[in-house]
Design a protein around this motif. Structure first.
Motif, PDB file in Angstrom:
ATOM      1  N   LEU A   1       0.888  -1.159   0.097  1.00 19.93           N
ATOM      2  CA  LEU A   1       0.011   0.018  -0.152  1.00 19.93           C
ATOM      3  C   LEU A   1       0.988   1.286  -0.064  1.00 19.93           C
ATOM      4  O   LEU A   1       1.767   1.236   0.902  1.00 19.93           O
ATOM      5  CB  LEU A   1      -1.006   0.105   1.074  1.00 19.93           C
ATOM      6  N   ILE A   2       0.505   2.182  -0.904  1.00 21.39           N
ATOM      7  CA  ILE A   2       1.138   3.385  -0.892  1.00 21.39           C
ATOM      8  C   ILE A   2       0.272   4.463  -0.859  1.00 21.39           C
ATOM      9  O   ILE A   2      -0.551   4.744  -1.677  1.00 21.39           O
ATOM     10  CB  ILE A   2       1.954   3.861  -2.357  1.00 21.39           C
ATOM     11  N   GLY A   3      -0.057   5.192   0.462  1.00 22.51           N
ATOM     12  CA  GLY A   3      -1.355   5.781   0.849  1.00 22.51           C
ATOM     13  C   GLY A   3      -2.543   4.837   0.634  1.00 22.51           C
ATOM     14  O   GLY A   3      -2.674   3.817   1.226  1.00 22.51           O
ATOM     15  N   ASP A   4      -3.443   5.426  -0.149  1.00 26.45           N
ATOM     16  CA  ASP A   4      -4.672   4.485  -0.663  1.00 26.45           C
ATOM     17  C   ASP A   4      -4.452   3.534  -1.622  1.00 26.45           C
ATOM     18  O   ASP A   4      -5.425   2.630  -2.016  1.00 26.45           O
ATOM     19  CB  ASP A   4      -5.844   5.545  -0.769  1.00 26.45           C
ATOM     20  N   ALA A   5      -3.432   3.632  -2.518  1.00 27.00           N
ATOM     21  CA  ALA A   5      -3.034   2.974  -3.627  1.00 27.00           C
ATOM     22  C   ALA A   5      -2.662   1.475  -3.103  1.00 27.00           C
ATOM     23  O   ALA A   5      -1.736   1.318  -2.497  1.00 27.00           O
ATOM     24  CB  ALA A   5      -2.119   3.718  -4.644  1.00 27.00           C
ATOM     25  N   VAL A   6      -3.437   0.567  -3.939  1.00 26.03           N
ATOM     26  CA  VAL A   6      -3.058  -0.901  -4.009  1.00 26.03           C
ATOM     27  C   VAL A   6      -2.153  -1.218  -5.051  1.00 26.03           C
ATOM     28  O   VAL A   6      -2.785  -0.978  -6.160  1.00 26.03           O
ATOM     29  CB  VAL A   6      -4.427  -1.885  -3.706  1.00 26.03           C
ATOM     30  N   GLU A   7      -0.936  -1.800  -4.574  1.00 21.84           N
ATOM     31  CA  GLU A   7      -0.173  -2.189  -5.899  1.00 21.84           C
ATOM     32  C   GLU A   7       0.283  -3.698  -5.722  1.00 21.84           C
ATOM     33  O   GLU A   7       0.533  -4.167  -4.545  1.00 21.84           O
ATOM     34  CB  GLU A   7       1.207  -1.231  -5.697  1.00 21.84           C
ATOM     35  N   VAL A   8       0.267  -4.179  -6.704  1.00 22.15           N
ATOM     36  CA  VAL A   8       0.618  -5.820  -6.776  1.00 22.15           C
ATOM     37  C   VAL A   8       1.783  -6.148  -7.762  1.00 22.15           C
ATOM     38  O   VAL A   8       2.122  -5.391  -8.406  1.00 22.15           O
ATOM     39  CB  VAL A   8      -0.597  -6.641  -7.513  1.00 22.15           C
ATOM     40  N   GLU A   9       2.526  -6.741  -7.065  1.00 20.93           N
ATOM     41  CA  GLU A   9       4.033  -7.098  -7.890  1.00 20.93           C
ATOM     42  C   GLU A   9       3.414  -8.102  -8.914  1.00 20.93           C
ATOM     43  O   GLU A   9       3.133  -9.530  -8.795  1.00 20.93           O
ATOM     44  CB  GLU A   9       4.853  -7.962  -6.811  1.00 20.93           C
ATOM     45  N   ILE A  10       3.979  -7.750 -10.023  1.00 19.71           N
ATOM     46  CA  ILE A  10       3.674  -8.684 -11.410  1.00 19.71           C
ATOM     47  C   ILE A  10       5.025  -9.009 -11.830  1.00 19.71           C
ATOM     48  O   ILE A  10       5.909  -8.220 -12.088  1.00 19.71           O
ATOM     49  CB  ILE A  10       2.778  -7.953 -12.367  1.00 19.71           C
TER      50      ILE A  10
END
Length: 102
Positions: free
Chosen positions: A93-102
């Motif tokens: 999580l970066i702030g409200d952003a959900v990031e997924v490792e691809i």
């Protein structure tokens, strides 16, 4: 080489629910489990049912088509008819952003 890609906003995923996203040709289920965000393949390996539309109970999600169960944290199948696990993906999580490792 893997990298993190933004796929959703945490505020868009109610606690105890899942959403489907597509990223780089993959369909993923993004799941909010007790405030923690997890990412697994969205397609059930049994017959391709959309896990993001399944029922969440405890740490498991149930495929809405044929009731296979999978552990949200590990991707392991816990109830047949599915016999294969689903892939899991690292999430940050970066702030409200959900990031997924691809």
């Amino acid at each position: 080489m893997s990298r993190f890609v933004e796929v959703a906003k945490k505020s868009e995923i109610a606690e105890g629910s899942a959403i489907a996203v597509e990223v780089e040709g993959k369909r993923l289920a993004i799941i909010n489990l007790d405030g923690e965000i997890y990412a697994i393949d969205d397609d059930c390996p049994h017959e391709g049912g959309p896990l993001s539309e399944g029922t969440i109970s405890g740490e498991e999600i149930e495929c809405p088509w044929h009731t296979s169960h999978f552990n949200i944290k590990t991707g392991r199948v816990t109830m047949d008819p599915a016999t294969e696990d689903v892939a899991t993906y690292k999430v940050r999580l970066i702030g409200d952003a959900v990031e997924v490792e691809i």
